[in-house]
Design an enzyme around this catalytic site. Structure first.
Site, PDB file in Angstrom:
ATOM      1  N   HIS A   4       0.833  -1.194   0.000  1.00  0.00           N
ATOM      2  CA  HIS A   4       0.000   0.000   0.000  1.00  0.00           C
ATOM      3  C   HIS A   4       0.874   1.253   0.000  1.00  0.00           C
ATOM      4  O   HIS A   4       2.085   1.175   0.164  1.00  0.00           O
ATOM      5  CB  HIS A   4      -0.937   0.003   1.208  1.00  0.00           C
ATOM      6  CG  HIS A   4      -0.206  -0.012   2.510  1.00  0.00           C
ATOM      7  ND1 HIS A   4       0.284  -1.166   3.071  1.00  0.00           N
ATOM      8  CD2 HIS A   4       0.120   0.984   3.365  1.00  0.00           C
ATOM      9  CE1 HIS A   4       0.881  -0.876   4.212  1.00  0.00           C
ATOM     10  NE2 HIS A   4       0.798   0.414   4.407  1.00  0.00           N
ATOM     11  N   HIS A   6       1.040   5.399   1.464  1.00  0.00           N
ATOM     12  CA  HIS A   6       0.522   6.492   2.269  1.00  0.00           C
ATOM     13  C   HIS A   6       0.911   7.799   1.584  1.00  0.00           C
ATOM     14  O   HIS A   6       2.057   7.961   1.179  1.00  0.00           O
ATOM     15  CB  HIS A   6       1.148   6.500   3.667  1.00  0.00           C
ATOM     16  CG  HIS A   6       0.729   5.369   4.519  1.00  0.00           C
ATOM     17  ND1 HIS A   6       1.621   4.456   5.007  1.00  0.00           N
ATOM     18  CD2 HIS A   6      -0.485   4.988   4.978  1.00  0.00           C
ATOM     19  CE1 HIS A   6       0.973   3.569   5.737  1.00  0.00           C
ATOM     20  NE2 HIS A   6      -0.308   3.871   5.731  1.00  0.00           N
ATOM     21  N   TYR A  68       3.450   9.372  11.633  1.00  0.00           N
ATOM     22  CA  TYR A  68       2.889   8.033  11.451  1.00  0.00           C
ATOM     23  C   TYR A  68       3.299   7.457  10.095  1.00  0.00           C
ATOM     24  O   TYR A  68       3.731   6.309   9.999  1.00  0.00           O
ATOM     25  CB  TYR A  68       1.369   8.082  11.567  1.00  0.00           C
ATOM     26  CG  TYR A  68       0.700   6.800  11.155  1.00  0.00           C
ATOM     27  CD1 TYR A  68       0.634   5.723  12.028  1.00  0.00           C
ATOM     28  CD2 TYR A  68       0.139   6.655   9.896  1.00  0.00           C
ATOM     29  CE1 TYR A  68       0.032   4.541  11.660  1.00  0.00           C
ATOM     30  CE2 TYR A  68      -0.472   5.477   9.513  1.00  0.00           C
ATOM     31  CZ  TYR A  68      -0.524   4.425  10.393  1.00  0.00           C
ATOM     32  OH  TYR A  68      -1.115   3.251  10.020  1.00  0.00           O
ATOM     33  N   GLN A  72       5.849   4.164   9.443  1.00  0.00           N
ATOM     34  CA  GLN A  72       5.305   2.949   8.855  1.00  0.00           C
ATOM     35  C   GLN A  72       6.375   2.138   8.137  1.00  0.00           C
ATOM     36  O   GLN A  72       6.388   0.921   8.209  1.00  0.00           O
ATOM     37  CB  GLN A  72       4.163   3.270   7.884  1.00  0.00           C
ATOM     38  CG  GLN A  72       2.868   3.572   8.566  1.00  0.00           C
ATOM     39  CD  GLN A  72       2.411   2.415   9.416  1.00  0.00           C
ATOM     40  OE1 GLN A  72       2.150   1.330   8.928  1.00  0.00           O
ATOM     41  NE2 GLN A  72       2.332   2.643  10.707  1.00  0.00           N
TER      42      GLN A  72
END
Length: 93
Positions: A4, A6, A68, A72
């Site tokens: 994924h 971000h 954050y 990750q």
């Protein structure tokens, strides 16, 4: 990230989130297929990106969201190290 992505984006109010996401996914998939031509054959006519996406607004906690996202990658690397499979037989000399 392997599974994924971000992103922390600032979008002007005159653009909709869906139009920005459509542009990002469309253009980036074209660039990826241009650079890695073998993926075209692997995915065929299927979509490279998933159909959906998650969006949330960020206000005063932008620094926390930014941290954050940065953390990750570190967490994923640590998880990958924990999930490493042993490919050789430990009982053979």
């Amino acid at each position: 990230m392997p599974a994924h992505i971000h992103l922390l984006l600032s979008i002007p109010p005159k653009y909709s989130v869906s139009s920005i996401m459509c542009c990002l996914k469309g253009k980036s998939s074209l660039m990826i297929f241009e650079r890695y031509a073998n993926l075209k054959y692997q995915f065929g006519n299927c979509h490279f990106w998933s159909i959906g996406y998650y969006v949330s607004t960020v206000g005063l906690n932008e620094a926390a969201v930014r941290k954050y996202i940065q953390d990750q990658e570190k967490e994923d690397i640590l998880q990958d190290k924990l999930n490493v499979k042993e490919y050789h037989d430990p009982f053979k000399g």
